[in-house]
Design an enzyme around this catalytic site. Sequence first.
Site, PDB file in Angstrom:
ATOM      1  N   PHE A   1      44.446  31.249  41.734  1.00  0.00           N
ATOM      2  CA  PHE A   1      45.254  32.351  42.256  1.00  0.00           C
ATOM      3  C   PHE A   1      44.473  33.653  42.133  1.00  0.00           C
ATOM      4  O   PHE A   1      43.962  33.992  41.075  1.00  0.00           O
ATOM      5  CB  PHE A   1      46.564  32.453  41.474  1.00  0.00           C
ATOM      6  CG  PHE A   1      47.454  33.577  41.941  1.00  0.00           C
ATOM      7  CD1 PHE A   1      48.069  33.530  43.172  1.00  0.00           C
ATOM      8  CD2 PHE A   1      47.658  34.694  41.123  1.00  0.00           C
ATOM      9  CE1 PHE A   1      48.893  34.575  43.598  1.00  0.00           C
ATOM     10  CE2 PHE A   1      48.480  35.729  41.539  1.00  0.00           C
ATOM     11  CZ  PHE A   1      49.095  35.670  42.782  1.00  0.00           C
ATOM     12  N   GLU A   2      44.339  34.380  43.235  1.00  0.00           N
ATOM     13  CA  GLU A   2      43.671  35.684  43.260  1.00  0.00           C
ATOM     14  C   GLU A   2      44.751  36.737  43.503  1.00  0.00           C
ATOM     15  O   GLU A   2      45.276  36.869  44.607  1.00  0.00           O
ATOM     16  CB  GLU A   2      42.600  35.706  44.355  1.00  0.00           C
ATOM     17  CG  GLU A   2      42.008  37.073  44.683  1.00  0.00           C
ATOM     18  CD  GLU A   2      41.558  37.887  43.481  1.00  0.00           C
ATOM     19  OE1 GLU A   2      42.306  38.823  43.096  1.00  0.00           O
ATOM     20  OE2 GLU A   2      40.482  37.595  42.940  1.00  0.00           O
ATOM     21  N   THR A   3      45.073  37.473  42.450  1.00  0.00           N
ATOM     22  CA  THR A   3      46.249  38.343  42.486  1.00  0.00           C
ATOM     23  C   THR A   3      46.146  39.462  43.502  1.00  0.00           C
ATOM     24  O   THR A   3      47.160  40.032  43.917  1.00  0.00           O
ATOM     25  CB  THR A   3      46.516  38.916  41.084  1.00  0.00           C
ATOM     26  OG1 THR A   3      47.775  39.565  41.068  1.00  0.00           O
ATOM     27  CG2 THR A   3      45.431  39.909  40.672  1.00  0.00           C
ATOM     28  N   ARG A   4      44.911  39.793  43.963  1.00  0.00           N
ATOM     29  CA  ARG A   4      44.730  40.913  44.902  1.00  0.00           C
ATOM     30  C   ARG A   4      44.622  40.467  46.352  1.00  0.00           C
ATOM     31  O   ARG A   4      44.598  41.300  47.253  1.00  0.00           O
ATOM     32  CB  ARG A   4      43.458  41.679  44.556  1.00  0.00           C
ATOM     33  CG  ARG A   4      43.366  42.181  43.127  1.00  0.00           C
ATOM     34  CD  ARG A   4      41.939  42.585  42.799  1.00  0.00           C
ATOM     35  NE  ARG A   4      41.037  41.432  42.864  1.00  0.00           N
ATOM     36  CZ  ARG A   4      39.705  41.513  42.932  1.00  0.00           C
ATOM     37  NH1 ARG A   4      39.122  42.702  42.953  1.00  0.00           N
ATOM     38  NH2 ARG A   4      38.961  40.420  42.973  1.00  0.00           N
TER      39      ARG A   4
END
Length: 427
Positions: free
Chosen positions: A234-237
């Site tokens: 998961f890449e929060t940005r």
Amino acid sequence: MTAPASPRELFDLWAEVRLQGLPPPALVRHAHVEARLRHFQASAPDLFQVEEVGRSVEGRSLNLIRFGTGPRHVLLWSQMHGDEPTATSALLDLFEYVRRHREHPRVARLLSELTLHALPLLNPDGAERFQRRNAQGIDINRDALALQTPEGRTLKALRDRLQPSLGFNLHNQGWRTAVGGTGKPASISLLAPPFDASRGDNPGRVLAKKVCAVIRNALEPLAPGQIGRYDDSFETRAFGDNLVRWGTPTVLIETGPWSAPESDEPLLRLNFVALVSALEALSSGAVEHVDLERYESIPFNESKGLLHLVIRGAHVFGEAGEAFVADIGIAATQAVRTREGTPSVVLAGSIEELGDLRVYGAVEEVDGAGLIAVPLSSESVKAGEVLPLPSRSGRTLSVGLPAELMLLRPEGPSGPYRVERVIRYAR
């Protein structure tokens, strides 16, 4: 019910619908895309609607094309990284396919079941420079939360306005990407991005996984062993991950290296087949019956598992010591170079690996047994010439040097040396 098009049928059909007059994908610019979208609207105003939905940092229009009347809304966007152009051209070919074949039962069903919204060029300023980031120097795909780019704000506003049931996030990935530990190029990598760090499922992500499985099934007969899965951390940005969190599941398609030097055409064909197959499965409902294991079993990418060229077992002079036997690995990527005002696409490369490279795959392999690999001594050198061995300083190879080499075959115990092959990539 009308049967879906076979992958081979679509692969062959691409040659018919391929838009003529466009430069290679890396040279397609905002002006080309805008002109084509206006042409679609003018040639079929009852089918296509084009809307300017925003402006880039430097004032270039961000154009959305819309077609179809169905209840399921799908949003597709490409080239949020300006140096990732393949899907932009593939989308234009998709529009031409729909325009030419709108009366075919498969296309008619697609248009009646789906409403498609496509933003073929999200980062026109980056495309103009053939660079990843926008004119501010920001990676748009890391701006989903901060929204400091006008391009990112445009994409977010579109998602909020359209509330699409599915998104297609279209990219290119590095040319060193291999499928798992196979050494084969990851020509297309797929991902149904997660909505949080737990990487759990919800109905939307399950749908995206099934669409990825449809694409895998369509592409594997055309590129066996060359379909991978992108890292699912998961890449929060990132936009893809956040769209899922906001309620729009997404399908990530990453176009990578091809298994031959000429790559534009086969990769465009694969993108076209992927998009048409996915949209047909959505419009027919066939996507609901796809085996989810076909997604879960896609092998993950190996980001550094591939080289463009490997010279196997040549004699090499390092910075010190005597000659030794080693493999030489060259990594390459497309680049745009301008000469006398005219841009062109080149293959830029450098020596990335040196030593025992048996664990690496390559687009091309050269048997270096019995040959001496040295830096190219002159741009005018040609295969077949007979030369003395360069001085010690002129023989040295090391990681980081430009991929400009010649392979020499000794004609006697102490020379002279015949040039067996010249290897020259752009800098």
